[in-house]
Design an enzyme around this catalytic site. Structure first.
Site, PDB file in Angstrom:
ATOM      1  N   HIS A 148       0.844  -1.193   0.000  1.00  0.00           N
ATOM      2  CA  HIS A 148       0.000   0.000   0.000  1.00  0.00           C
ATOM      3  C   HIS A 148       0.882   1.247   0.000  1.00  0.00           C
ATOM      4  O   HIS A 148       1.755   1.404   0.851  1.00  0.00           O
ATOM      5  CB  HIS A 148      -0.943  -0.012   1.196  1.00  0.00           C
ATOM      6  CG  HIS A 148      -1.940  -1.136   1.141  1.00  0.00           C
ATOM      7  ND1 HIS A 148      -2.182  -1.972   2.202  1.00  0.00           N
ATOM      8  CD2 HIS A 148      -2.731  -1.553   0.121  1.00  0.00           C
ATOM      9  CE1 HIS A 148      -3.106  -2.865   1.846  1.00  0.00           C
ATOM     10  NE2 HIS A 148      -3.443  -2.631   0.585  1.00  0.00           N
ATOM     11  N   HIS A 279       3.374  -4.381   6.260  1.00  0.00           N
ATOM     12  CA  HIS A 279       2.395  -3.303   6.114  1.00  0.00           C
ATOM     13  C   HIS A 279       2.490  -2.379   7.332  1.00  0.00           C
ATOM     14  O   HIS A 279       3.264  -2.610   8.250  1.00  0.00           O
ATOM     15  CB  HIS A 279       0.978  -3.885   6.035  1.00  0.00           C
ATOM     16  CG  HIS A 279       0.707  -4.697   4.795  1.00  0.00           C
ATOM     17  ND1 HIS A 279      -0.191  -4.299   3.826  1.00  0.00           N
ATOM     18  CD2 HIS A 279       1.205  -5.885   4.373  1.00  0.00           C
ATOM     19  CE1 HIS A 279      -0.226  -5.203   2.857  1.00  0.00           C
ATOM     20  NE2 HIS A 279       0.617  -6.178   3.172  1.00  0.00           N
ATOM     21  N   GLU A 353       2.158  -5.578  10.668  1.00  0.00           N
ATOM     22  CA  GLU A 353       1.612  -4.217  10.670  1.00  0.00           C
ATOM     23  C   GLU A 353       2.500  -3.427  11.622  1.00  0.00           C
ATOM     24  O   GLU A 353       2.408  -3.581  12.841  1.00  0.00           O
ATOM     25  CB  GLU A 353       0.149  -4.189  11.134  1.00  0.00           C
ATOM     26  CG  GLU A 353      -0.831  -4.879  10.197  1.00  0.00           C
ATOM     27  CD  GLU A 353      -1.210  -4.039   8.983  1.00  0.00           C
ATOM     28  OE1 GLU A 353      -0.760  -2.878   8.911  1.00  0.00           O
ATOM     29  OE2 GLU A 353      -1.942  -4.544   8.122  1.00  0.00           O
TER      30      GLU A 353
END
Length: 392
Positions: A148, A279, A353
C-alpha cells in the site's frame, strides 16, 4: 451508535463528487464494527458536518492532527541535508531504484538482483536475493514491502533489512548462520506506481493506497493489491466497487504487480518456506486466515512462532504487538497475499503491521524509522531462524 454513524457517512460519501472521508483504520467503512476504534481523515471543508454527525451520534472523538499538512511536513523530521539515499529518511522511488543497483553491485558476493516484471506504468520490480552463494538451491524466506503506497515505513524497513543483512554478515552470528544456510528474497517496493504517486502529488490530500491501473467503465483509479489474490477473492472485507479503497480488481491477479509476485512465488514454491509481507500501521503480527474465520491447519505452530517473534521485538524498545489470525484479530479481508501464499503451501506466512497504533498513523516521523526497523529486524530474524530449524 457507530453503525448509525457509519451508514450516515457512507450515504454522504456516495453522493459527494469528491471523497468525503478517508478511512485510515480500518481500510474502508465496510469494515467498521461496534466498539472499534476508527481513524479517519476529514478534509477541512467537511469538518463541521462530520463533527455534527459525530456529536449527534454520541461518538467519542479524539483529534490526532489539527492540520494534516503540518503533520506531513513534520514527518520529515530528520533534518540532515542530503539528496543521497539514507536509511533513516524516507527515500523516493528514483533514489531507491538507484540504491538497489548500487547495493547489489557493492555486495556481489551476497546479493544477486533480478527484475520479476514491470509495473502497470512500466517501472521495474527489483527482487534481491540475499545469502551466501553456494551454487545450489537453499531454502528461502520471501519478503515484500510497500503493498500500500501510503505505508512509507514499510518501504524503509525492507531497505534497512537488506543493508543490515549484508553489513552484519560475518559479525552477527545469527545473521551469518541465516545467510550461510538460507536465502532472503526481498521485494523492496511492491506497489511502485502508487508509491511514486504519493511523492509527486499532494500527499496530505491523497494518502494514496491502491495501484495506479485504470478500471474499465470507471473514472476511479487503482485496485487494492492485498484484495487481489486467489484467497476467497472478493468476498468478505473486499469491494467490487472500483472507487473503494478495498476494490478487489476485475479478476484474480488483475494487477500486473500481483501477477508478477504470484508467478515468481509459484515458480519458486519448492524453496520458499516462509512468506513475510510488511504493512503499517497497528503493531500486529497476523497469520492465516483473514478470508475466513476457520483456523489454519498449522494454527498452533503459527501462533507460537508469532508470539516468540513479538516477544523478541518487544525486548529492544518495549513496543507491544498483538498476534493472531487476521479475521479474528482485526477484521475479515479476502484476497490477501498471506492467505494465498499459505494455501499455496508456504506454511510460515505472516503479515506485519508496523508502528504505530494511531498517534501518527501513516505519517510516522523519520525519527522513528531507526527504532522501528531495529525492533522489526529481531522479529524477522526470529521467524527465519525458526523456519531454518523446522524445514518441511
Amino acid at each position: 451508535m457507530k453503525v448509525l454513524l457509519l451508514l450516515g457517512l457512507v450515504a454522504v460519501a456516495l453522493c459527494e463528487p469528491t471523497k468525503f472521508v478517508d478511512f485510515w483504520k480500518p481500510d474502508s467503512p465496510d469494515l467498521v464494527t461496534i466498539g472499534m476504534n476508527v481513524d479517519i481523515h476529514v478534509p477541512a471543508a467537511q469538518l463541521d458536518m462530520v463533527f455534527t454527525i459525530l456529536q449527534q451520534s454520541g461518538i467519542e472523538v479524539k483529534i490526532m492532527f489539527e492540520n494534516l499538512q503540518e503533520a506531513v511536513e513534520a514527518q520529515m523530521d530528520n533534518k540532515r541535508a542530503t539528496k543521497a539515499h539514507d536509511y533513516t529518511k524516507y527515500n523516493n522511488w528514483a533514489t531507491i531504484n538507484d540504491w538497489v543497483v548500487s547495493i547489489s553491485s557493492a555486495n556481489a558476493d551476497l546479493i544477486s538482483r533480478q527484475v520479476i516484471g514491470n509495473t502497470y506504468e512500466g517501472r521495474p520490480m527489483h527482487l534481491l536475493k540475499i545469502g551466501k552463494k553456494t551454487g545450489s538451491a537453499k531454502p528461502a524466506v520471501f519478503m515484500d514491502c510497500g503493498f500500500h503506497a501510503r505505508e512509507w515505513i514499510t518501504h524503509a524497513f525492507c531497505q534497512w533489512f537488506i543493508n543490515e543483512a549484508v553489513s552484519t554478515y560475518g559479525s552477527d552470528p545469527e545473521m551469518t548462520n541465516l545467510l550461510d544456510r538460507m536465502d532472503f528474497l526481498v521485494l523492496p517496493v511492491f506497489n511502485i506506481d502508487g508509491y511514486e504517486y504519493t511523492w509527486t502529488k499532494e500527499r496530505s490530500y491523497l494518502m494514496w493506497r491502491k495501484t495506479r491501473s485504470k478500471n474499465s467503465g470507471s473514472s476511479c483509479i487503482g485496485t487494492d493489491p492485498n484484495r487481489n489474490f486467489d484467497a476467497g477473492w472478493c468476498t468478505t472485507g473486499a469491494s467490487s466497487n472500483p472507487c473503494s479503497e478495498t476494490y478487489c480488481g476485475s479478476s484474480i491477479e488483475s494487477e500486473i504487480e500481483s501477477k508478477n509476485l504470484a508467478n515468481f512465488i509459484r515458480s519458486n514454491k519448492s524453496i520458499i518456506k516462509a512468506y513475510l509481507t510488511v504493512h503499517s500501521y497497528s503493531q500486529l503480527l497476523l497469520f492465516p486466515y483473514s478470508y475466513k474465520y476457520g483456523l489454519a491447519a498449522d494454527h498452533s505452530e503459527l501462533l507460537s512462532v508469532s508470539q516468540g517473534a513479538i516477544a523478541a521485538l518487544r525486548s529492544l524498545h518495549g513496543t507491544r504487538y498483538t498476534s493472531g489470525p487476521g479475521a479474528v484479530t482485526i477484521y475479515p479481508a479476502a484476497g490477501g497475499s498471506d492467505d494465498w501464499a499459505y494455501d499455496l503451501g508456504v506454511k510460515y506466512s505472516y503479515t506485519f503491521e508496523l508502528r504505530d497504533e494511531g498517534r501518527y498513523g501513516f505519517l510516522l516521523p523519520e525519527s522513528q524509522i531507526k527504532p522501528t526497523c531495529e525492533e522489526t529486524m529481531l522479529a524477522v530474524k526470529y521467524i527465519a531462524s525458526y523456519v531454518l530449524n523446522n524445514l518441511y
